[in-house]
Design an enzyme around this catalytic site. Sequence first.
Site, PDB file in Angstrom:
ATOM      1  N   ARG A   1       3.187  11.829 -12.456  1.00 60.70           N
ATOM      2  CA  ARG A   1       2.643  10.491 -12.690  1.00 60.70           C
ATOM      3  C   ARG A   1       2.165  10.294 -14.129  1.00 60.70           C
ATOM      4  O   ARG A   1       2.432   9.276 -14.741  1.00 60.70           O
ATOM      5  CB  ARG A   1       1.466  10.258 -11.733  1.00 60.70           C
TER       6      ARG A   1
ATOM      7  N   TYR B   1       0.271   2.889  -0.161  1.00 62.14           N
ATOM      8  CA  TYR B   1      -0.971   3.573  -0.540  1.00 62.14           C
ATOM      9  C   TYR B   1      -2.100   2.596  -0.879  1.00 62.14           C
ATOM     10  O   TYR B   1      -3.094   3.021  -1.477  1.00 62.14           O
ATOM     11  CB  TYR B   1      -0.758   4.435  -1.792  1.00 62.14           C
TER      12      TYR B   1
ATOM     13  N   CYS C   1      10.475  -9.388   4.803  1.00 64.95           N
ATOM     14  CA  CYS C   1       9.985  -9.874   6.079  1.00 64.95           C
ATOM     15  C   CYS C   1       8.955  -8.909   6.678  1.00 64.95           C
ATOM     16  O   CYS C   1       9.171  -8.347   7.739  1.00 64.95           O
ATOM     17  CB  CYS C   1      11.193 -10.011   6.991  1.00 64.95           C
TER      18      CYS C   1
END
Length: 441
Positions: A299, A338, A365
């Site tokens: 990350r 998350y 949807c």
Amino acid sequence: MDKTTYNIMPVNCAPMFTIKNHLEIRNNHLFIGGADTTELAGKYGTPIYITNESRIIENFSAYRKAFPDADIYYAAKANGSFAILRMLAKEGSGADVFSYGELYMALLAGISREKILFNGNSKTDFELRKAAELGVKVSVDSRDELHTLSEIAGSLGKTVEIAFRVNPDVSPGTHPKIATGLRTSKFGIPSGEVVDIYREASGLPGVMPAGIHCHIGSQILDTAPFTEATQKMMNLVEEVTALGIDLKFVDLGSGLGIPYKKDEHAPTPADHADAILPVFQERTEELGISPKLILEPGRYIVGDTTILLTRVNTVKKAAKNFVGVDAGFNLLIRPTMYDSYHYAVVANRAASKPEEIYSIVGPICETGDVFARDRELPRIEKGDIVALLDAGAYGFSMSSQYNGRPRCAEILVKEGKSDVIRSAEDVGDLIAKQKLPARLM
Ligand SMILES: *Cc1c(COP(=O)(O)O)cnc(C)c1O
């Protein structure tokens, strides 16, 4: 209005100011890597992911600077785009891979096999065979896997360097779905069984215990869990060394968080180093060993480098002001999965005053298809461009075709120039691998 996070500047007189990290606003437009996002949206269409190449290099360099003696194994799952793997390969990065697919891509990108660790809690026999054939290190996650790998490698006449993935039982204080080192998590070998399994491994053919590995979770914003994990791991290193096993590497994973909210505090790689290195150095000196330290950031390297640009299809005033955009959670699932926060910017009116509270929603949807809730933003109309920031990690790499939605393109920008690094899928890609039984023709 005054305490808005946007600087309020008259349009067309501000040459440039920084909005967040490497992102700038010029003439009321959001810029990334020197390129005007509204122009990119016009040129390539929307939705699109746009990555700033220079920012990846900056982030990688920050890690390397903080840990000058360690090897950095980029966690390929954070963003496995080939151009990004290639860029990191050229920087000398290794890779943490979690599947044969990631291994294949990492090698193809030029990451050297000596700097690849094949991780995973449930590898197939095929994957173990590939790891043995290709000569990469394997992080073994169970006793069962140890024996399978020993047989497979032994039958190929190979010896695979292995680590064991340890479950250090540390709570990283992150979202429960990304805490990986809790006692009850599916990853790793319980600390209490670690010494036994090294003893067992040292008597088996085809495998050579050469390292030890842990990874306690992701988006960690407090450094104390890193210190705790390091202490626990070094206790195990001591016990394993006492067995006469020469540990050549200690891989402490990563999980360093980034500030998704504008003023959120997140530790830096230097803070990460301060949390780990004193313990690591002191304990290795005491033991008179010199294993290589490995870190596996994902990350941190790519998270803030990339934005998802999406165009407004419709604005609806209902119980809330809903802004319907053309990207859905099939492209960026983090908010849905998350509850994560992504900063939203109206890219074509980036410096304008916030006027309304909007929720930015996708076209899928599902009620959970919401990117941003109740944000104070400049007036938004159909056709405007919204940028979701910090979408580089676990963004495209978690995308799908859900709801009949082809995946979007990825663009790499550098100093104002842009290149397509992945073409958008089209409906042909929805049908490409499907087949009809003859009776349905
Ligand atoms: C996901 C993962 C990483 C990277 O985690 P980040 O939070 O993206 O830094 C590193 N190591 C392992 C084993 C992982 O599963």
